[in-house]
Design a protein around this motif. Structure first.
Motif, PDB file in Angstrom:
ATOM      1  N   LYS A  19     -22.970  21.770  50.932  1.00  0.00           N
ATOM      2  CA  LYS A  19     -22.034  21.723  52.058  1.00  0.00           C
ATOM      3  C   LYS A  19     -22.337  22.735  53.151  1.00  0.00           C
ATOM      4  N   LEU A  29     -23.477  23.331  58.784  1.00  0.00           N
ATOM      5  CA  LEU A  29     -22.067  23.718  58.853  1.00  0.00           C
ATOM      6  C   LEU A  29     -21.923  25.218  59.084  1.00  0.00           C
ATOM      7  N   THR A 108     -16.055  26.744  55.982  1.00  0.00           N
ATOM      8  CA  THR A 108     -15.362  25.473  55.767  1.00  0.00           C
ATOM      9  C   THR A 108     -14.271  25.211  56.792  1.00  0.00           C
ATOM     10  N   VAL A 211      -9.872  21.424  60.702  1.00  0.00           N
ATOM     11  CA  VAL A 211     -10.220  20.798  59.430  1.00  0.00           C
ATOM     12  C   VAL A 211     -10.633  21.915  58.488  1.00  0.00           C
ATOM     13  N   ILE A 213     -12.859  21.954  55.257  1.00  0.00           N
ATOM     14  CA  ILE A 213     -13.741  20.993  54.590  1.00  0.00           C
ATOM     15  C   ILE A 213     -13.887  21.312  53.106  1.00  0.00           C
ATOM     16  N   ASP A 218     -12.785  15.119  54.323  1.00  0.00           N
ATOM     17  CA  ASP A 218     -12.678  16.223  55.276  1.00  0.00           C
ATOM     18  C   ASP A 218     -13.906  16.263  56.181  1.00  0.00           C
ATOM     19  N   TRP A 219     -15.057  15.985  55.593  1.00  0.00           N
ATOM     20  CA  TRP A 219     -16.289  15.961  56.391  1.00  0.00           C
ATOM     21  C   TRP A 219     -16.205  14.861  57.439  1.00  0.00           C
ATOM     22  N   ALA A 222     -14.102  16.008  60.211  1.00  0.00           N
ATOM     23  CA  ALA A 222     -14.833  16.949  61.068  1.00  0.00           C
ATOM     24  C   ALA A 222     -15.733  16.203  62.038  1.00  0.00           C
TER      25      ALA A 222
END
Length: 232
Positions: A19, A29, A108, A211, A213, A218-219, A222
């Motif tokens: 992630k 990210l 995140t 958001v 994540i 959730d991704w 985003a």
């Protein structure tokens, strides 16, 4: 005030593998939080905390300092932010460097408005708070004064009150953490073993894109938010 900006990014995510370095609109990210931290003027030093060599390599490539490798025992599913912060502070203490506070910036929660970090630090200092959190207002239907807990097969008001507040206009504002900023004085972390202490300040991000994540949905959120932000 000397403030350590700490970006925690462990490997081993089960919900979204890889992630922290997975590309979101062409950027890892992690890069969104690095860029936000670098825009801030009031962080004295910005570093990564990770046990994962691939993440460390990616962070260094993005210009983030990674002066240590986090122990694997502090990178499991049950590992807490407090222990991660304590490890970083101990590393710097052993090297003879002290900080008055730590600003934890979780990758995140990638969307932080311009000047959010500096605004948070200024409010933290102005208010003399033990800690300061970025928060969002809880919708009225989820306000704790209108929420019930189970008790002996029945329900009780979550706040412990005997009667429900009848009108929404009478509800006090309630907030939840959004994960973007945690600011805490070092002595609170060390002496109270706490991220919060007794006097907690806040900065409201209710109107900002948001958001946190954790799961694939959730991704996807985003990605939709980024499309709105960039007008794509």
């Amino acid at each position: 005030m000397k403030i350590l900006g700490l970006i925690p990014a462990r490997g081993g995510s089960k919900g979204i593998p890889g992630k922290n370095i997975k590309p979101l609109d062409g950027k890892p990210l992690l890069q969104y939080t690095i860029e936000a931290a670098k825009r801030a003027n009031l962080l004295s030093r910005i570093v990564l905390s990770s046990e994962d060599e691939e993440i460390i390599t990616a962070a260094k490539r993005l210009g983030l300092e990674a002066p240590f490798q986090r122990p694997k025992e502090l990178a499991g599913d049950s590992s807490g932010s407090l222990e991660v912060i304590e490890h970083a502070l101990q590393f710097f203490s052993d090297a003879g460097e002290k900080f008055d506070a730590v600003c934890l910036l979780q990758p995140t929660s990638p969307f932080r408005r311009e000047n959010l970090i500096d605004d948070a630090v200024n409010e933290f200092i102005r208010g003399g708070f033990d800690s300061l959190l970025s928060v969002r207002e809880v919708p009225e239907e989820f306000n704790p004064h209108w929420v019930f807990e189970e008790e002996n097969g029945g329900l009780k008001i979550a706040t412990g009150e005997k009667e429900i507040i009848p009108r929404r206009q009478e509800l006090p504002k309630a907030y939840h953490r959004d994960g973007a900023i945690y600011l805490t004085k070092t002595n609170v972390i060390k002496d109270q073993n706490s991220l919060y202490g007794k006097k907690i300040g806040f900065i409201d991000t209710t109107g900002d894109p948001y958001v946190n994540i954790d799961a694939p949905e959730d991704w996807e959120k985003a990605e939709r938010l980024l499309a709105m932000i960039t007008g794509q």
